[in-house]
Design an enzyme around this catalytic site. Structure first.
Site, short mmCIF file in Angstrom:
data_model
loop_
_atom_site.label_atom_id
_atom_site.label_comp_id
_atom_site.label_asym_id
_atom_site.label_seq_id
_atom_site.Cartn_x
_atom_site.Cartn_y
_atom_site.Cartn_z
CG HIS A 1 -48.87 63.25 90.54
ND1 HIS A 1 -49.40 62.07 90.99
CD2 HIS A 1 -47.90 63.58 91.43
CE1 HIS A 1 -48.79 61.72 92.11
NE2 HIS A 1 -47.88 62.61 92.40
CG ASP B 1 -53.62 66.88 90.13
OD1 ASP B 1 -53.75 67.35 91.28
OD2 ASP B 1 -52.64 66.18 89.80
CD GLN C 1 -47.70 70.09 93.95
OE1 GLN C 1 -47.39 71.07 94.64
NE2 GLN C 1 -47.34 68.86 94.27
CE LYS D 1 -49.32 66.85 96.93
NZ LYS D 1 -48.01 66.21 97.15
CB CYS E 1 -45.65 60.64 91.10
SG CYS E 1 -45.30 59.83 92.65
#
Lengths: 148, 409
Positions: free
Chosen positions: B121, B198, B201, B224, B364
């Site tokens: 991302h 990251d 997700q 999220k 993104c």
């Protein structure tokens, strides 16, 4: 609602411009090249324009995007070709008002462009329709300012 | 998992959009919030809104307890070794920027390498581009396989002794690919590099154990994972965080302030300048309680079932291309696709008329779009409240959209 409403957005004339875009390509002897993109969705357009003595002699577009953005570019190039800069900027203003669902000056016949009026009811898609016009404004205003 | 009971906890799902029942398939952008989260925020503002870490009055103490209590919940949720390793931030983007600006700039120099993947991302790419530009380090990409995965062989070949940082997503927001973080961490460490993950997700969908994964930094976003916006977490190993300089200065993060210099508070507050997002942290704590009650393993299994079903249903539609792994075991709750000849925006608008919310665009991840040779894609993403019926509605909507656009063409 539902799919019937889609017809009000995707009018036949819009899909025709999408499928058979007018003025698609790159002008060889352009006096102006304007690149613009919509960073939130990835649509992009390159306008090449030939402007002489305050008149848009020729204009073409090239780019990638959804049916609304590409058909709007096709329609925009069709209507501004041959117009003087002042009229073209006026048209850009009228288009902007129309697409946001506001009252607009209807003294100039917009032809096919009126088919895009339905976009005003789809707020998420207004930016698609205005991309080509924003590019036009950017190019012409730059010219305009330089000559002042 | 009792889906009906779970859905009843999400008031927003019980509504019509454009005359049709809402089918929310955009949780990878932001998840919906259960009642317990909404109520925890309301309760804070109604009953004990106060600043943290300063007032000695009762409300101030309650607010501090709520805020710091949320930190303990996060610590347990990701199994960090200590609460000092859990820093509250604005979200994943801020967390990754702190690592890049502080650790990255201090530890990279000309000739060093920062290793990333094509599926990052923008939030786990641009900060590293900036570090590379500022320090003269080189940015290197681990090759992407045809099926949207990376191989450990390529990881081994890309990471070298010059590599200082490996920055990688846990789960791709476009392809859904779940990366083998534990194995990649081993390779990074064997080469003397740190690994920055990251987890935007990842944390919402799979059980995260930062000690078992042996990651150096892990970033996540509250919104999220059923929590509110404006709150995220940076996990970092204590010995690394202790050596790092803060990137923001001001109130809350200081120990002693003199006329010409100051000293910093201990971890984690050293990185938390200014009044933090108190209500949001408390909301995130409530979200973690909610997720843990259902169980992360159960959530992951539920999403696996949905993805498997969605891959089957969507691949039955002629003219659909699906991006990323076609094996549900290799991916999180994301299915990204395109319909031949119909732009994803047009697909998205058509589905919206049916009450179905998906995402269309570059997500993104512009470099990944180039690798996939697409300017934009459509993405359906799932969470614990989604059902097979949602996927049936999606498939039916796609067939209808395809017919609509082939007729107007």
């Amino acid at each position: 609602m539902s799919f019937n409403q889609l017809d009000s957005l995707y009018r036949q004339v819009i899909m025709d411009h999408y499928k058979r875009p007018r003025n698609k390509g790159v002008l060889e002897d352009s006096s102006l090249i304007i690149d613009m993109n919509n960073p939130t969705c990835g649509d992009r357009i390159r306008l090449t324009m030939k402007e002489e003595d305050g008149v848009i002699k020729d204009v073409m577009f090239e780019g990638e995007g959804c049916s609304i953005s590409m058909s709007s570019a096709s329609m925009m190039t069709s209507i501004v070709k041959g117009k003087d800069v002042e009229t073209a900027l006026k048209l850009a203003h009228i288009f902007s008002e129309m697409i946001q669902g506001r009252e607009y000056d209807d003294s100039i016949d917009l032809g096919d462009i009126e088919a895009l009026q339905g976009v005003s009811k789809f707020p998420a898609r207004i930016k698609c329709a205005t991309l080509a016009w924003k590019a036009l404004e950017k190019g012409l205003q730059h010219e305009h300012d330089e000559k002042k | 998992m009792d889906i009906k009971a779970i859905r009843s906890q999400f008031p927003i799902l019980d509504q019509e959009v454009n005359g049709k029942p809402l089918v929310y398939l955009d949780s990878a952008a932001t998840s919906q919030k259960p009642l317990s989260v909404i109520e925890s925020i309301e309760k804070y503002y109604r009953e004990y809104n106060s600043n943290v870490h300063r007032g000695v009055h009762t409300l101030g103490t309650k607010a501090t307890d709520g805020f710091e209590g949320a930190r303990d919940k996060v610590r347990k949720f990701i199994n960090a070794a200590s609460r000092e390793e859990v820093i509250f931030t604005r979200g994943t983007t801020t967390s990754l920027n702190i690592v890049a600006s502080s650790y990255g700039r201090a530890n990279c120099k000309e000739g060093d390498e920062i290793v990333v993947t094509y599926m990052e991302h923008h939030s786990n790419l641009i900060p590293w581009q900036q570090v590379a530009k500022a320090t003269g380090a080189t940015l290197k990409y681990i090759p992407l396989q045809e099926d949207g995965t990376i191989t450990l062989e390529d990881v081994e070949n890309t990471i070298t002794e010059r590599t200082k940082i490996v920055a990688i997503t846990h789960v791709s927001n476009v392809l859904g690919t779940i990366n083998p973080i534990k194995e990649i961490a081993k390779i990074a460490h064997a080469n003397g590099a740190v690994i920055v993950v990251d987890g935007a997700q990842g944390a919402p969908h799979v059980k995260v154990d930062v000690q078992d994964l042996d990651v150096d930094f892990y970033a996540l976003s509250g919104h999220k994972m059923c929590g509110p916006t404006g709150i995220g977490v940076l996990y970092g190993k204590k010995e690394l965080l202790e050596k790092m300089e803060p990137v923001e200065f001001g109130g809350e993060m200081i120990d002693f302030v003199n006329l010409y210099d100051s000293t910093w508070k201990e971890l984690p507050w050293k990185f938390e300048a200014g009044t933090p997002s108190i209500a949001q942290a408390i909301g995130l704590g409530a979200a973690i309680d909610f997720l843990e009650e259902i169980g992360m393993e159960n959530i992951h299994q539920h999403e696996y079932n949905l993805v498997e079903y969605a891959l089957k249903k969507l691949s039955e539609i002629e003219g659909i291309t699906i991006f990323g792994p076609l094996d549900a075991a290799k991916k999180g709750g994301v299915v990204t696709f395109n319909i031949d000849g119909v732009h994803p925006h047009d697909v998205s608008t058509a589905l919206d008329m049916e009450g179905i919310a998906i995402r269309a665009g570059h997500h993104c991840a512009q470099p990944l779009m180039k690798v996939l040779n697409q300017t934009a894609t459509a993405r359906a993403s799932f969470y614990l409240y989604n059902t097979k019926e949602d996927i049936d509605a999606l498939a039916a909507g796609l067939v209808k959209a395809k017919e609509f656009f082939s007729n107007v063409f």
